[in-house]
Design a protein around this motif. Structure first.
Motif, short mmCIF file in Angstrom:
data_model
loop_
_atom_site.label_atom_id
_atom_site.label_comp_id
_atom_site.label_asym_id
_atom_site.label_seq_id
_atom_site.Cartn_x
_atom_site.Cartn_y
_atom_site.Cartn_z
N LEU A 106 -14.63 29.51 -7.74
CA LEU A 106 -14.66 29.79 -9.60
C LEU A 106 -14.72 28.69 -10.21
CD1 LEU A 106 -14.00 33.24 -9.75
CD2 LEU A 106 -15.80 32.59 -9.68
N SER A 107 -13.98 27.33 -9.41
CA SER A 107 -13.91 26.25 -10.59
C SER A 107 -14.93 25.12 -11.28
CB SER A 107 -12.87 25.55 -9.79
OG SER A 107 -12.98 24.87 -8.48
N ALA A 108 -16.23 26.37 -10.07
CA ALA A 108 -17.52 25.20 -10.14
C ALA A 108 -18.27 25.75 -11.34
CB ALA A 108 -18.37 25.36 -8.71
N PHE A 109 -17.49 26.75 -12.28
CA PHE A 109 -18.43 27.09 -12.84
C PHE A 109 -17.55 27.24 -14.74
CE2 PHE A 109 -20.01 29.59 -9.50
CZ PHE A 109 -21.26 28.86 -9.69
N ASP A 110 -16.68 25.96 -14.37
CA ASP A 110 -15.64 25.62 -15.12
C ASP A 110 -16.74 25.49 -16.55
OD1 ASP A 110 -13.34 26.70 -13.69
OD2 ASP A 110 -12.49 25.00 -13.78
N TRP A 111 -17.50 24.62 -16.33
CA TRP A 111 -18.59 23.77 -17.57
C TRP A 111 -19.08 25.34 -17.95
CZ3 TRP A 111 -23.46 25.42 -17.64
CH2 TRP A 111 -24.18 25.77 -16.59
N THR A 112 -19.06 26.17 -17.79
CA THR A 112 -19.56 27.45 -18.55
C THR A 112 -19.16 28.27 -19.77
OG1 THR A 112 -18.87 29.06 -17.14
CG2 THR A 112 -21.07 27.95 -16.63
N SER A 113 -17.22 27.52 -19.83
CA SER A 113 -16.48 27.68 -20.46
C SER A 113 -16.19 26.83 -21.85
CB SER A 113 -15.08 28.19 -19.56
OG SER A 113 -15.47 29.57 -19.25
N PHE A 114 -17.07 25.97 -21.56
CA PHE A 114 -16.54 24.54 -22.86
C PHE A 114 -16.96 25.23 -24.15
CE2 PHE A 114 -18.49 21.45 -25.76
CZ PHE A 114 -18.13 20.71 -25.75
N ASP A 115 -15.22 25.00 -24.78
CA ASP A 115 -15.70 25.24 -26.33
C ASP A 115 -15.13 24.29 -26.02
OD1 ASP A 115 -14.02 26.51 -28.35
OD2 ASP A 115 -12.14 26.82 -27.77
N ILE A 116 -16.57 24.47 -27.67
CA ILE A 116 -16.82 23.29 -28.70
C ILE A 116 -16.20 23.30 -30.11
CG2 ILE A 116 -18.40 25.23 -30.18
CD1 ILE A 116 -18.92 21.49 -29.69
N SER A 117 -15.26 24.08 -30.17
CA SER A 117 -14.06 24.64 -31.17
C SER A 117 -13.50 23.46 -31.36
CB SER A 117 -13.63 26.05 -31.40
OG SER A 117 -12.82 26.27 -30.00
N CYS A 155 -6.32 24.28 -35.58
CA CYS A 155 -5.44 23.19 -37.27
C CYS A 155 -6.90 23.82 -37.28
CB CYS A 155 -6.25 22.38 -36.32
SG CYS A 155 -4.18 21.18 -35.55
N VAL A 156 -7.90 24.29 -37.47
CA VAL A 156 -9.17 23.90 -37.13
C VAL A 156 -9.52 26.06 -37.80
CG1 VAL A 156 -11.83 24.66 -37.63
CG2 VAL A 156 -10.57 22.51 -36.48
N PHE A 157 -9.40 27.03 -37.25
CA PHE A 157 -9.29 28.91 -37.86
C PHE A 157 -8.23 29.25 -37.52
CE2 PHE A 157 -12.56 26.63 -34.68
CZ PHE A 157 -14.06 26.89 -35.58
N GLU A 158 -8.12 29.99 -39.03
CA GLU A 158 -6.63 30.49 -39.24
C GLU A 158 -6.76 32.34 -38.93
OE1 GLU A 158 -3.65 31.59 -42.64
OE2 GLU A 158 -5.82 31.37 -43.16
N TYR A 181 -12.13 31.91 -35.23
CA TYR A 181 -12.73 31.93 -34.48
C TYR A 181 -13.66 31.90 -33.73
CZ TYR A 181 -12.37 30.52 -29.30
OH TYR A 181 -13.08 29.65 -27.73
N LEU A 182 -13.71 33.68 -33.13
CA LEU A 182 -15.25 34.20 -32.83
C LEU A 182 -16.14 34.61 -33.73
CD1 LEU A 182 -15.20 36.26 -30.43
CD2 LEU A 182 -14.64 37.91 -31.80
N LEU A 183 -15.63 34.35 -34.89
CA LEU A 183 -16.99 33.85 -35.45
C LEU A 183 -17.57 32.37 -35.06
CD1 LEU A 183 -19.04 35.41 -37.44
CD2 LEU A 183 -17.52 34.96 -39.01
N SER A 184 -17.18 31.52 -35.57
CA SER A 184 -17.75 30.27 -35.37
C SER A 184 -18.28 30.37 -33.95
CB SER A 184 -15.87 29.68 -35.19
OG SER A 184 -15.98 29.47 -34.47
N ILE A 185 -18.02 30.02 -32.52
CA ILE A 185 -18.42 30.46 -31.30
C ILE A 185 -19.75 31.03 -31.31
CG2 ILE A 185 -16.27 29.91 -30.34
CD1 ILE A 185 -16.16 32.44 -29.20
N SER A 186 -19.65 32.37 -32.27
CA SER A 186 -21.07 33.27 -32.44
C SER A 186 -21.66 32.76 -32.56
CB SER A 186 -19.83 34.87 -32.69
OG SER A 186 -19.11 35.66 -32.14
N LEU A 187 -21.73 32.15 -33.81
CA LEU A 187 -22.55 31.43 -34.68
C LEU A 187 -23.38 30.57 -34.12
CD1 LEU A 187 -21.50 32.44 -38.19
CD2 LEU A 187 -23.04 33.92 -36.71
N PHE A 188 -22.79 29.58 -33.32
CA PHE A 188 -22.70 28.03 -33.10
C PHE A 188 -23.95 28.34 -32.46
CE2 PHE A 188 -22.46 25.29 -29.75
CZ PHE A 188 -22.31 23.65 -30.60
#
Length: 203
Positions: free
Chosen positions: A160-171, A179-182, A187-194
Motif C-alpha cells: 500500500l506504500s505505493a499509493f502514499d502519493w494519494t495522501s499528499f497534504d497541501i496544507s 500553525c495555520v488552522f485553528e 483544516y477539513l474545510l480547507s482541504i475540501s475547498l482546495f
C-alpha cells in the motif's frame, strides 16, 4: 505506573497506547508515570497534551507537533513561508500559461481528440466500475489500523506504500498545519475547498 512512551486516558483505563518514538526512543512526548492528570495529560511531557500527547499546550499559532521529532516545536516565521507560497504560485502560472496558449492550436485539438478516444475505449471495457472497487478496497485497507485498531500483517500492508502519493497534504506544504488552522474543522474545510479552487483556476 506507565513506562516512557506509553499513554492512556486515565488511571482506570485498561487500554494502553504506544506513543510516537516508543519506549526505546528519547524523542517521545509521553513521559509515562503513575498520575494521569486531566484527560491523560499527566502522562505527557511539559508542553504536550491530548491523545498520545500529540497536541501542543500553547496558544494557537505558536507551536506545532513535529511527528518526526516527537516533540512540539515553535512555528516557523511567516516571511520565508510566504516567499515559498509565492514561488509555488508563480510556478503554477508558468506551467499553466502554455496550456492556455495552446488551447486553440492544432496540437491541443489533436491531444484532446486522443483523450476522448481513450475515454471511450475505457468506457467500452467498463473500466470505471473496476477502478471503483479497487479504490473502495484501498480506502478500507488504509483505515483499518487507525479506525478499527486492527494490526494487519506487513505482507498485506507493505504494497500500500505505493499509493502514499494519494495522501499528499497541501496544507503542510508552506507551514505546519497547526500553525495555520485553528482546529480540525478549519483544516477539513480547507482541504475540501482546495480541489474546487484548482478547478476554478484552470477552467
Amino acid at each position: 505506573n506507565l513506562n516512557t512512551g506509553k499513554w492512556r486516558l486515565s488511571n482506570s483505563s485498561k487500554t494502553i497506547s504506544e506513543c510516537i518514538g516508543g519506549s526505546t526512543n528519547t524523542s517521545t512526548p509521553c513521559q509515562g508515570g503513575d498520575h494521569s492528570g486531566e484527560a491523560g495529560q499527566g502522562y505527557c511531557f511539559d508542553g504536550h497534551k491530548g491523545p498520545l500527547c500529540e497536541v501542543c499546550d500553547a496558544p494557537f499559532g505558536e507551536r506545532y507537533f513535529d511527528k518526526e521529532k516527537g516533540r512540539c516545536e515553535e512555528c516557523p516565521e511567516v516571511g520565508p513561508a510566504v516567499g515559498i507560497a509565492v514561488a509555488v504560485i508563480i510556478s503554477i502560472v508558468l506551467v499553466l500559461t502554455p496550456v492556455w496558449w495552446f488551447r486553440e492550436r492544432s496540437f491541443f485539438l489533436r491531444f484532446t481528440r486522443i483523450i476522448r478516444q481513450l475515454w471511450f475505449s475505457l468506457n467500452f471495457i467498463s473500466i470505471w466500475p473496476k477502478l471503483k472497487i479497487v479504490l473502495s478496497f484501498y480506502q478500507v485497507a488504509v483505515t483499518m489500523e487507525t479506525t478499527y485498531g486492527v494490526d494487519l500483517p506487513t505482507k498485506y500492508t507493505d504494497w500500500l506504500s505505493a499509493f502514499d502519493w494519494t495522501s499528499f497534504d497541501i496544507s503542510g506544504l508552506v507551514l505546519p498545519r497547526d500553525c495555520v488552522f485553528e482546529g480540525y474543522a478549519a483544516y477539513l474545510l480547507s482541504i475540501s475547498l482546495f480541489p474546487l479552487a484548482i478547478i476554478v483556476i484552470i477552467f
